[in-house]
Design a protein around this motif. Structure first.
Motif, PDB file in Angstrom:
ATOM      1  N   GLU A  74       0.830  -1.199   0.000  1.00 40.16           N
ATOM      2  CA  GLU A  74       0.000   0.000   0.000  1.00 40.16           C
ATOM      3  C   GLU A  74       0.871   1.258   0.000  1.00 40.16           C
ATOM      4  N   GLY A  75       0.597   2.131  -0.939  1.00 40.59           N
ATOM      5  CA  GLY A  75       1.344   3.379  -1.037  1.00 40.59           C
ATOM      6  C   GLY A  75       2.674   3.264  -1.745  1.00 40.59           C
ATOM      7  N   ALA A  76       3.049   2.062  -2.195  1.00 44.81           N
ATOM      8  CA  ALA A  76       4.346   1.885  -2.866  1.00 44.81           C
ATOM      9  C   ALA A  76       4.352   2.622  -4.201  1.00 44.81           C
ATOM     10  N   THR A  77       5.452   3.278  -4.488  1.00 47.14           N
ATOM     11  CA  THR A  77       5.602   4.044  -5.728  1.00 47.14           C
ATOM     12  C   THR A  77       6.727   3.449  -6.569  1.00 47.14           C
ATOM     13  N   PRO A  78       6.758   3.776  -7.866  1.00 45.52           N
ATOM     14  CA  PRO A  78       7.821   3.233  -8.731  1.00 45.52           C
ATOM     15  C   PRO A  78       9.216   3.575  -8.230  1.00 45.52           C
ATOM     16  N   VAL A  79      10.122   2.660  -8.477  1.00 42.62           N
ATOM     17  CA  VAL A  79      11.517   2.825  -8.095  1.00 42.62           C
ATOM     18  C   VAL A  79      12.267   3.417  -9.282  1.00 42.62           C
ATOM     19  N   PRO A  80      13.167   4.381  -9.057  1.00 45.07           N
ATOM     20  CA  PRO A  80      13.977   4.888 -10.182  1.00 45.07           C
ATOM     21  C   PRO A  80      14.650   3.741 -10.923  1.00 45.07           C
ATOM     22  N   TYR A  81      14.593   3.801 -12.241  1.00 45.81           N
ATOM     23  CA  TYR A  81      15.084   2.691 -13.043  1.00 45.81           C
ATOM     24  C   TYR A  81      16.516   2.297 -12.698  1.00 45.81           C
ATOM     25  N   GLY A  82      17.358   3.266 -12.470  1.00 40.62           N
ATOM     26  CA  GLY A  82      18.759   2.982 -12.199  1.00 40.62           C
ATOM     27  C   GLY A  82      18.991   2.245 -10.896  1.00 40.62           C
ATOM     28  N   GLU A  83      17.989   2.191 -10.023  1.00 31.79           N
ATOM     29  CA  GLU A  83      18.123   1.509  -8.736  1.00 31.79           C
ATOM     30  C   GLU A  83      17.583   0.077  -8.786  1.00 31.79           C
ATOM     31  N   VAL A  84      17.180  -0.373  -9.955  1.00 27.77           N
ATOM     32  CA  VAL A  84      16.648  -1.729 -10.111  1.00 27.77           C
ATOM     33  C   VAL A  84      17.722  -2.604 -10.749  1.00 27.77           C
ATOM     34  N   ALA A  85      18.182  -3.628 -10.014  1.00 29.18           N
ATOM     35  CA  ALA A  85      19.196  -4.546 -10.516  1.00 29.18           C
ATOM     36  C   ALA A  85      18.503  -5.728 -11.189  1.00 29.18           C
ATOM     37  N   LEU A  86      18.695  -5.857 -12.487  1.00 23.06           N
ATOM     38  CA  LEU A  86      17.997  -6.875 -13.265  1.00 23.06           C
ATOM     39  C   LEU A  86      18.939  -7.952 -13.765  1.00 23.06           C
ATOM     40  N   THR A  87      18.446  -9.181 -13.718  1.00 26.06           N
ATOM     41  CA  THR A  87      19.077 -10.281 -14.432  1.00 26.06           C
ATOM     42  C   THR A  87      18.118 -10.696 -15.532  1.00 26.06           C
ATOM     43  N   VAL A  88      18.548 -10.625 -16.775  1.00 22.12           N
ATOM     44  CA  VAL A  88      17.685 -10.910 -17.921  1.00 22.12           C
ATOM     45  C   VAL A  88      18.075 -12.265 -18.491  1.00 22.12           C
ATOM     46  N   LEU A  89      17.082 -13.159 -18.604  1.00 22.97           N
ATOM     47  CA  LEU A  89      17.345 -14.531 -19.018  1.00 22.97           C
ATOM     48  C   LEU A  89      16.471 -14.910 -20.206  1.00 22.97           C
ATOM     49  N   ASN A  90      17.042 -15.665 -21.113  1.00 26.38           N
ATOM     50  CA  ASN A  90      16.346 -16.109 -22.316  1.00 26.38           C
ATOM     51  C   ASN A  90      15.899 -17.556 -22.142  1.00 26.38           C
TER      52      ASN A  90
END
Length: 225
Positions: A74-90
């Motif tokens: 509740e009340g959560a807002t988007p996180v700045p993109y640069g603060e999101v650590a992603l692992t992208v898998l195919n």
């Protein structure tokens, strides 16, 4: 004998022709009348033919295909993109899909921690658009990422950090156009239909990479002697 004269025969043919024409015209007029009556009934709504009564529309996708998709806090807002650590898998057979997707996310400002093959990371093949998997510390990050994909599947696992895995599936074609991403830094996430309160979700086990296969040992050469 008069009925067998050429004139009598012609008269009989004309009479039969007129009778056939009368029958044909009668059928046509009757059919037109029935059609007009049916059209009027449909137009006024007093009758719906069976083929119109069927619903041919497809159901609207919920965007949350997993049974344990948690709602955003509740009340959560988007996180700045640069603060999101992603692992992208195919998870498909399309060569370079993880790299292409990672590049597209990187251009939007996301931080790419790693990219690679889904099976090597412990995931199975995925037929949807994108599987987004995360822990309780990364729900806002996951929803920020989910906004970039069309009908993603969100899955909560038992990881303890805020990292997010994106498994690209066979239905994926491209990210949602940047102009169509519905996120505002100061506005909480909309609660999607079908999600479950975070404290009611049982986290799935975090995928574990399979053990590396060791090459067979070389046989020792026979001893001389």
């Amino acid at each position: 004998m008069s009925d067998r004269t050429p004139d009598a025969a012609r008269q009989r043919r004309r009479r039969h022709t007129r009778e056939r024409q009368a029958v044909v015209f009668g059928v046509l007029v009757g059919g037109l009348a029935v059609s007009a009556f049916g059209a009027a009934a449909v137009y006024t709504g007093s009758w719906t033919p069976p083929f119109l009564a069927r619903d041919f529309s497809s159901p609207e996708p919920t965007g949350l295909a997993a049974a344990n998709s948690p709602c955003p806090p509740e009340g959560a807002t988007p996180v700045p993109y640069g603060e999101v650590a992603l692992t992208v898998l195919n998870s498909t057979n399309r060569v370079g899909l993880a790299g292409d997707t990672a590049s597209a996310l990187l251009q939007r400002g996301f931080s790419i921690a790693a990219e690679g093959n889904a099976r090597e990371a412990g995931y199975e093949s995925y037929a949807g658009s994108a599987l987004i998997q995360f822990g309780t510390q990364g729900v806002a990050q996951a929803y920020t990422v989910a906004a970039q994909f069309d009908t993603p599947q969100l899955v909560l696992d038992d990881r303890e950090d805020a990292s997010v895995d994106v498994v690209v599936g066979s239905s994926y074609s491209a990210l949602v156009a940047a102009a169509d991403v519905v996120l505002a830094a100061d506005q909480p996430f909309a609660v999607p239909e079908g999600c479950i309160a975070l404290d009611q979700v049982t986290p799935a086990p975090r995928p574990v990479p399979p053990p590396a296969t060791e090459p067979p040992a070389e046989e020792a050469p026979p001893a001389e002697g």
